[in-house]
Design a protein around this motif. Structure first.
Motif, PDB file in Angstrom:
ATOM      1  N   GLU A 155       0.863  -1.186   0.000  1.00  0.00           N
ATOM      2  CA  GLU A 155       0.000   0.000   0.000  1.00  0.00           C
ATOM      3  C   GLU A 155       0.905   1.243   0.000  1.00  0.00           C
ATOM      4  O   GLU A 155       1.666   1.490   0.924  1.00  0.00           O
ATOM      5  N   ASP A 156       0.803   2.000  -1.089  1.00  0.00           N
ATOM      6  CA  ASP A 156       1.697   3.152  -1.298  1.00  0.00           C
ATOM      7  C   ASP A 156       1.118   4.390  -0.612  1.00  0.00           C
ATOM      8  O   ASP A 156       0.799   5.387  -1.252  1.00  0.00           O
ATOM      9  N   ARG A 157       1.008   4.317   0.718  1.00  0.00           N
ATOM     10  CA  ARG A 157       0.341   5.373   1.478  1.00  0.00           C
ATOM     11  C   ARG A 157       1.235   6.581   1.722  1.00  0.00           C
ATOM     12  O   ARG A 157       0.756   7.660   2.005  1.00  0.00           O
ATOM     13  N   LYS A 158       2.531   6.383   1.652  1.00  0.00           N
ATOM     14  CA  LYS A 158       3.493   7.467   1.913  1.00  0.00           C
ATOM     15  C   LYS A 158       3.140   8.232   3.183  1.00  0.00           C
ATOM     16  O   LYS A 158       2.917   9.447   3.175  1.00  0.00           O
ATOM     17  N   TYR A 159       3.117   7.505   4.285  1.00  0.00           N
ATOM     18  CA  TYR A 159       2.872   8.133   5.589  1.00  0.00           C
ATOM     19  C   TYR A 159       3.907   9.227   5.820  1.00  0.00           C
ATOM     20  O   TYR A 159       5.079   9.060   5.485  1.00  0.00           O
ATOM     21  N   ALA A 168      -3.027  -1.942   8.185  1.00  0.00           N
ATOM     22  CA  ALA A 168      -2.192  -2.885   8.939  1.00  0.00           C
ATOM     23  C   ALA A 168      -2.687  -4.320   8.809  1.00  0.00           C
ATOM     24  O   ALA A 168      -1.919  -5.272   8.898  1.00  0.00           O
ATOM     25  N   ASP A 169      -3.991  -4.434   8.591  1.00  0.00           N
ATOM     26  CA  ASP A 169      -4.634  -5.729   8.517  1.00  0.00           C
ATOM     27  C   ASP A 169      -4.276  -6.529   7.259  1.00  0.00           C
ATOM     28  O   ASP A 169      -4.277  -7.745   7.270  1.00  0.00           O
ATOM     29  N   TRP A 170      -4.014  -5.826   6.156  1.00  0.00           N
ATOM     30  CA  TRP A 170      -3.887  -6.559   4.887  1.00  0.00           C
ATOM     31  C   TRP A 170      -2.635  -6.271   4.070  1.00  0.00           C
ATOM     32  O   TRP A 170      -2.225  -7.103   3.256  1.00  0.00           O
ATOM     33  N   ALA A 171      -2.027  -5.087   4.231  1.00  0.00           N
ATOM     34  CA  ALA A 171      -0.877  -4.753   3.378  1.00  0.00           C
ATOM     35  C   ALA A 171       0.384  -5.438   3.900  1.00  0.00           C
ATOM     36  O   ALA A 171       0.718  -5.306   5.076  1.00  0.00           O
ATOM     37  N   ASP A 172       1.074  -6.166   3.037  1.00  0.00           N
ATOM     38  CA  ASP A 172       2.333  -6.791   3.454  1.00  0.00           C
ATOM     39  C   ASP A 172       3.365  -5.721   3.762  1.00  0.00           C
ATOM     40  O   ASP A 172       4.201  -5.885   4.640  1.00  0.00           O
ATOM     41  N   CYS A 173       3.307  -4.613   3.018  1.00  0.00           N
ATOM     42  CA  CYS A 173       4.248  -3.529   3.260  1.00  0.00           C
ATOM     43  C   CYS A 173       3.628  -2.189   2.863  1.00  0.00           C
ATOM     44  O   CYS A 173       2.630  -2.158   2.128  1.00  0.00           O
ATOM     45  N   VAL A 174       4.206  -1.116   3.376  1.00  0.00           N
ATOM     46  CA  VAL A 174       3.713   0.240   3.120  1.00  0.00           C
ATOM     47  C   VAL A 174       4.900   1.157   2.810  1.00  0.00           C
ATOM     48  O   VAL A 174       6.036   0.828   3.149  1.00  0.00           O
ATOM     49  N   THR A 175       4.598   2.292   2.168  1.00  0.00           N
ATOM     50  CA  THR A 175       5.649   3.284   1.934  1.00  0.00           C
ATOM     51  C   THR A 175       5.544   4.397   2.981  1.00  0.00           C
ATOM     52  O   THR A 175       4.444   4.754   3.420  1.00  0.00           O
ATOM     53  N   VAL A 176       6.717   4.928   3.355  1.00  0.00           N
ATOM     54  CA  VAL A 176       6.787   5.876   4.462  1.00  0.00           C
ATOM     55  C   VAL A 176       7.823   6.956   4.130  1.00  0.00           C
ATOM     56  O   VAL A 176       8.903   6.644   3.627  1.00  0.00           O
TER      57      VAL A 176
END
Ligand code: BMP
Length: 259
Positions: free
Chosen positions: A90-94, A113-121
Protein backbone atom coordinates in the motif's frame (compact mmCIF):
# COMPACT_ATOMS: atom_id res chain seq x y z
CA UNK A 1 28.29 -4.06 -5.14
CA UNK A 2 24.90 -5.18 -3.83
CA UNK A 3 23.35 -5.24 -7.28
CA UNK A 4 25.57 -8.06 -8.57
CA UNK A 5 24.19 -10.61 -6.08
CA UNK A 6 21.23 -12.72 -7.23
CA UNK A 7 17.91 -12.30 -5.43
CA UNK A 8 18.04 -15.78 -3.88
CA UNK A 9 21.36 -14.96 -2.20
CA UNK A 10 20.06 -11.64 -0.95
CA UNK A 11 17.01 -13.42 0.51
CA UNK A 12 19.37 -15.18 2.91
CA UNK A 13 20.83 -11.91 4.20
CA UNK A 14 17.75 -9.97 5.15
CA UNK A 15 16.35 -9.32 8.65
CA UNK A 16 12.92 -8.28 7.38
CA UNK A 17 10.50 -11.11 6.64
CA UNK A 18 8.81 -9.30 3.74
CA UNK A 19 12.12 -8.59 2.00
CA UNK A 20 12.93 -12.28 2.34
CA UNK A 21 9.59 -13.27 0.82
CA UNK A 22 9.84 -10.71 -1.97
CA UNK A 23 13.37 -11.76 -2.97
CA UNK A 24 12.21 -15.39 -2.93
CA UNK A 25 9.09 -14.70 -5.01
CA UNK A 26 11.18 -12.83 -7.60
CA UNK A 27 13.64 -15.71 -7.88
CA UNK A 28 10.87 -18.32 -8.07
CA UNK A 29 8.53 -16.56 -10.49
CA UNK A 30 11.37 -14.94 -12.44
CA UNK A 31 9.84 -11.50 -12.31
CA UNK A 32 10.89 -8.21 -10.73
CA UNK A 33 7.85 -6.33 -12.00
CA UNK A 34 5.61 -4.46 -9.58
CA UNK A 35 2.26 -3.44 -10.99
CA UNK A 36 1.04 -0.09 -9.72
CA UNK A 37 -2.68 -0.67 -10.07
CA UNK A 38 -3.75 2.97 -10.05
CA UNK A 39 -7.42 2.49 -10.95
CA UNK A 40 -10.40 3.87 -9.06
CA UNK A 41 -12.87 0.99 -9.47
CA UNK A 42 -12.45 -2.16 -7.41
CA UNK A 43 -13.84 -4.37 -10.19
CA UNK A 44 -11.34 -2.94 -12.67
CA UNK A 45 -8.50 -3.47 -10.21
CA UNK A 46 -9.49 -7.08 -9.56
CA UNK A 47 -9.96 -7.77 -13.30
CA UNK A 48 -6.51 -6.42 -14.10
CA UNK A 49 -4.82 -8.25 -11.23
CA UNK A 50 -6.54 -11.47 -12.28
CA UNK A 51 -4.96 -11.03 -15.73
CA UNK A 52 -1.43 -9.97 -14.74
CA UNK A 53 -1.03 -11.55 -11.30
CA UNK A 54 1.09 -14.40 -12.59
CA UNK A 55 3.59 -11.95 -14.09
CA UNK A 56 4.29 -9.76 -11.04
CA UNK A 57 6.05 -10.11 -7.70
CA UNK A 58 4.28 -7.17 -6.09
CA UNK A 59 1.02 -5.27 -6.55
CA UNK A 60 1.11 -1.66 -5.41
CA UNK A 61 -2.14 0.01 -4.37
CA UNK A 62 -3.30 3.54 -3.56
CA UNK A 63 -6.27 2.39 -1.54
CA UNK A 64 -7.58 5.94 -1.02
CA UNK A 65 -8.33 6.37 -4.75
CA UNK A 66 -10.77 3.45 -4.84
CA UNK A 67 -14.31 4.85 -5.15
CA UNK A 68 -16.22 1.71 -4.16
CA UNK A 69 -14.03 0.33 -1.37
CA UNK A 70 -15.42 -2.55 0.67
CA UNK A 71 -13.74 -5.08 2.95
CA UNK A 72 -14.71 -7.71 0.41
CA UNK A 73 -12.48 -6.02 -2.17
CA UNK A 74 -9.53 -6.68 0.12
CA UNK A 75 -10.63 -10.29 0.65
CA UNK A 76 -10.63 -10.81 -3.11
CA UNK A 77 -7.32 -9.02 -3.65
CA UNK A 78 -5.70 -11.18 -0.99
CA UNK A 79 -7.15 -14.31 -2.61
CA UNK A 80 -5.47 -13.31 -5.86
CA UNK A 81 -2.22 -12.66 -3.95
CA UNK A 82 -2.40 -16.22 -2.59
CA UNK A 83 -3.31 -17.74 -5.93
CA UNK A 84 -0.59 -15.97 -7.93
CA UNK A 85 2.02 -15.65 -5.18
CA UNK A 86 2.59 -11.90 -5.07
CA UNK A 87 2.79 -9.43 -2.17
CA UNK A 88 0.73 -6.27 -1.67
CA UNK A 89 2.28 -2.84 -1.08
CA UNK A 90 0.00 0.00 0.00
CA UNK A 91 1.70 3.15 -1.30
CA UNK A 92 0.34 5.37 1.48
CA UNK A 93 3.49 7.47 1.91
CA UNK A 94 2.87 8.13 5.59
CA UNK A 95 4.38 11.47 6.56
CA UNK A 96 3.04 12.57 9.97
CA UNK A 97 4.06 12.32 13.63
CA UNK A 98 4.34 8.77 14.97
CA UNK A 99 1.12 8.86 16.97
CA UNK A 100 -0.98 9.95 14.00
CA UNK A 101 0.67 7.47 11.68
CA UNK A 102 0.00 4.56 14.03
CA UNK A 103 -3.71 5.53 13.89
CA UNK A 104 -3.67 5.98 10.10
CA UNK A 105 -1.97 2.61 9.73
CA UNK A 106 -4.16 0.48 11.94
CA UNK A 107 -7.51 2.32 12.22
CA UNK A 108 -10.00 4.03 9.96
CA UNK A 109 -11.91 2.74 6.97
CA UNK A 110 -9.00 0.92 5.36
CA UNK A 111 -7.22 -0.71 8.29
CA UNK A 112 -4.07 -1.02 6.18
CA UNK A 113 -2.19 -2.89 8.94
CA UNK A 114 -4.63 -5.73 8.52
CA UNK A 115 -3.89 -6.56 4.89
CA UNK A 116 -0.88 -4.75 3.38
CA UNK A 117 2.33 -6.79 3.45
CA UNK A 118 4.25 -3.53 3.26
CA UNK A 119 3.71 0.24 3.12
CA UNK A 120 5.65 3.28 1.93
CA UNK A 121 6.79 5.88 4.46
CA UNK A 122 8.46 9.31 4.28
CA UNK A 123 11.42 9.89 6.60
CA UNK A 124 10.57 13.62 6.80
CA UNK A 125 8.93 13.60 10.28
CA UNK A 126 11.93 11.79 11.86
CA UNK A 127 12.41 8.47 13.57
CA UNK A 128 9.12 8.54 15.48
CA UNK A 129 7.33 7.44 12.34
CA UNK A 130 9.37 4.23 12.23
CA UNK A 131 9.00 3.66 15.99
CA UNK A 132 5.24 3.95 15.58
CA UNK A 133 5.11 1.43 12.76
CA UNK A 134 7.53 -0.88 14.53
CA UNK A 135 5.18 -0.93 17.53
CA UNK A 136 1.96 -1.42 15.56
CA UNK A 137 3.15 -3.75 12.79
CA UNK A 138 3.33 -7.48 13.41
CA UNK A 139 6.44 -9.43 12.56
CA UNK A 140 5.56 -10.23 8.95
CA UNK A 141 5.28 -6.61 7.80
CA UNK A 142 7.61 -4.27 5.99
CA UNK A 143 8.35 -0.64 5.22
CA UNK A 144 9.77 0.92 2.08
CA UNK A 145 11.27 4.25 3.11
CA UNK A 146 11.24 7.09 0.53
CA UNK A 147 14.86 8.13 -0.01
CA UNK A 148 14.39 9.74 -3.42
CA UNK A 149 11.51 10.54 -5.75
CA UNK A 150 11.06 10.28 -9.49
CA UNK A 151 9.26 13.57 -9.96
CA UNK A 152 10.84 16.67 -11.44
CA UNK A 153 11.78 19.39 -8.95
CA UNK A 154 11.17 17.29 -5.84
CA UNK A 155 12.71 18.83 -2.73
CA UNK A 156 14.70 15.83 -1.50
CA UNK A 157 18.41 16.71 -1.18
CA UNK A 158 21.46 14.40 -1.01
CA UNK A 159 21.71 15.09 2.76
CA UNK A 160 18.08 14.11 3.25
CA UNK A 161 18.67 10.89 1.32
CA UNK A 162 21.76 10.05 3.37
CA UNK A 163 19.98 10.73 6.66
CA UNK A 164 17.08 8.55 5.50
CA UNK A 165 19.40 5.61 4.86
CA UNK A 166 20.97 6.09 8.32
CA UNK A 167 17.55 6.17 9.94
CA UNK A 168 16.58 2.91 8.27
CA UNK A 169 19.68 1.16 9.61
CA UNK A 170 18.24 1.42 13.14
CA UNK A 171 15.21 -0.70 12.17
CA UNK A 172 16.53 -3.71 10.26
CA UNK A 173 13.57 -5.91 11.16
CA UNK A 174 11.04 -3.36 9.90
CA UNK A 175 12.70 -2.02 6.76
CA UNK A 176 12.14 -3.90 3.50
CA UNK A 177 14.02 -1.38 1.41
CA UNK A 178 14.01 2.07 -0.15
CA UNK A 179 11.96 3.79 -2.78
CA UNK A 180 14.82 5.43 -4.64
CA UNK A 181 16.34 6.19 -8.00
CA UNK A 182 20.10 5.70 -7.64
CA UNK A 183 22.40 2.75 -7.06
CA UNK A 184 24.70 4.80 -4.81
CA UNK A 185 21.86 5.59 -2.40
CA UNK A 186 22.55 2.55 -0.21
CA UNK A 187 24.96 -0.40 -0.04
CA UNK A 188 23.25 -3.05 2.09
CA UNK A 189 22.42 -6.05 -0.16
CA UNK A 190 19.72 -7.24 2.24
CA UNK A 191 17.54 -4.24 1.38
CA UNK A 192 15.43 -3.87 -1.76
CA UNK A 193 15.58 -0.95 -4.19
CA UNK A 194 12.05 -0.19 -5.38
CA UNK A 195 12.16 2.15 -8.36
CA UNK A 196 9.14 3.86 -9.96
CA UNK A 197 9.23 6.04 -13.05
CA UNK A 198 9.60 3.40 -15.75
CA UNK A 199 7.84 3.38 -19.09
CA UNK A 200 8.78 2.06 -22.51
CA UNK A 201 6.61 4.43 -24.51
CA UNK A 202 7.16 7.79 -22.89
CA UNK A 203 9.80 9.90 -21.10
CA UNK A 204 7.50 12.01 -18.92
CA UNK A 205 3.90 12.95 -18.14
CA UNK A 206 2.30 16.41 -17.92
CA UNK A 207 2.57 16.61 -14.12
CA UNK A 208 6.28 16.17 -13.49
CA UNK A 209 6.66 12.40 -13.60
CA UNK A 210 9.97 11.40 -15.21
CA UNK A 211 10.38 8.00 -16.92
CA UNK A 212 13.52 5.96 -17.51
CA UNK A 213 14.04 2.76 -19.49
CA UNK A 214 14.37 -0.71 -17.89
CA UNK A 215 18.03 -0.85 -19.00
CA UNK A 216 18.84 2.43 -17.30
CA UNK A 217 17.07 1.74 -13.99
CA UNK A 218 18.33 -1.84 -13.61
CA UNK A 219 21.80 -1.84 -15.16
CA UNK A 220 22.90 1.70 -14.26
CA UNK A 221 20.71 2.73 -11.36
CA UNK A 222 20.50 -0.52 -9.34
CA UNK A 223 16.73 -1.09 -9.24
CA UNK A 224 15.61 -4.46 -7.83
CA UNK A 225 11.83 -4.17 -8.06
CA UNK A 226 10.51 -1.97 -10.84
CA UNK A 227 7.19 -0.15 -10.51
CA UNK A 228 5.12 0.23 -13.67
CA UNK A 229 1.74 1.94 -13.58
CA UNK A 230 0.33 3.57 -16.69
CA UNK A 231 2.75 1.72 -18.96
CA UNK A 232 0.62 -1.35 -18.26
CA UNK A 233 -2.65 0.00 -16.86
CA UNK A 234 -3.30 2.31 -19.84
CA UNK A 235 -2.07 -0.10 -22.52
CA UNK A 236 -4.51 -1.37 -25.15
CA UNK A 237 -3.78 -4.90 -24.00
CA UNK A 238 -2.51 -4.69 -20.40
CA UNK A 239 -1.90 -8.41 -20.08
CA UNK A 240 0.29 -8.58 -23.19
CA UNK A 241 2.09 -5.40 -22.14
CA UNK A 242 2.74 -6.81 -18.66
CA UNK A 243 4.50 -9.75 -20.30
CA UNK A 244 6.61 -7.35 -22.39
CA UNK A 245 7.66 -5.44 -19.23
CA UNK A 246 8.26 -8.63 -17.26
CA UNK A 247 10.49 -10.13 -19.97
CA UNK A 248 12.43 -6.91 -20.59
CA UNK A 249 12.99 -6.23 -16.89
CA UNK A 250 14.03 -9.81 -16.16
CA UNK A 251 16.47 -9.83 -19.05
CA UNK A 252 18.16 -6.73 -17.64
CA UNK A 253 18.39 -8.32 -14.20
CA UNK A 254 19.92 -11.57 -15.51
CA UNK A 255 22.42 -9.52 -17.51
CA UNK A 256 23.33 -7.61 -14.35
CA UNK A 257 23.90 -10.65 -12.11
CA UNK A 258 25.74 -12.64 -14.75
CA UNK A 259 28.36 -9.85 -14.76
P1 BMP B 1 3.21 5.55 -13.42
O1 BMP B 1 4.12 4.39 -13.86
O2 BMP B 1 1.84 5.45 -13.98
O3 BMP B 1 3.86 6.90 -13.58
O4 BMP B 1 2.97 5.33 -11.83
C1 BMP B 1 4.01 5.42 -10.89
C2 BMP B 1 3.52 5.03 -9.52
O5 BMP B 1 4.62 5.08 -8.62
C3 BMP B 1 2.45 5.95 -8.94
O6 BMP B 1 1.54 5.15 -8.21
C4 BMP B 1 3.21 6.86 -7.98
O7 BMP B 1 2.42 7.21 -6.86
C5 BMP B 1 4.39 6.01 -7.55
N1 BMP B 1 5.65 6.75 -7.28
C6 BMP B 1 6.30 7.52 -8.25
O8 BMP B 1 5.83 7.60 -9.39
N2 BMP B 1 7.46 8.17 -7.93
C7 BMP B 1 8.03 8.12 -6.70
O9 BMP B 1 9.10 8.67 -6.50
C8 BMP B 1 7.40 7.34 -5.72
C9 BMP B 1 6.22 6.66 -6.03
O10 BMP B 1 5.65 5.90 -5.11
Amino acid sequence: DRTLLPYEKRAELTSNSIAKRLFTIMATKKTNLCLSVDLTSSTKILDLVQKVGEHVCLVKTHIDIVEDYTDNFIVQLKELAQKFNFLVLEDRKYADIGHTVSLQYSKGLYNVADWADCVTVHSLPGEGILKALNDSAHSSRGVFLLAEMSSEGNLITPDYTEATVKMAAKYPELITGFVCQKKSTFKDPSLIQLTPGVQLESSKDELGQVYNTPEKVILENGADVIVVGRGIVSAKNPEAQAVVYKDTLWKCYTKRVSG
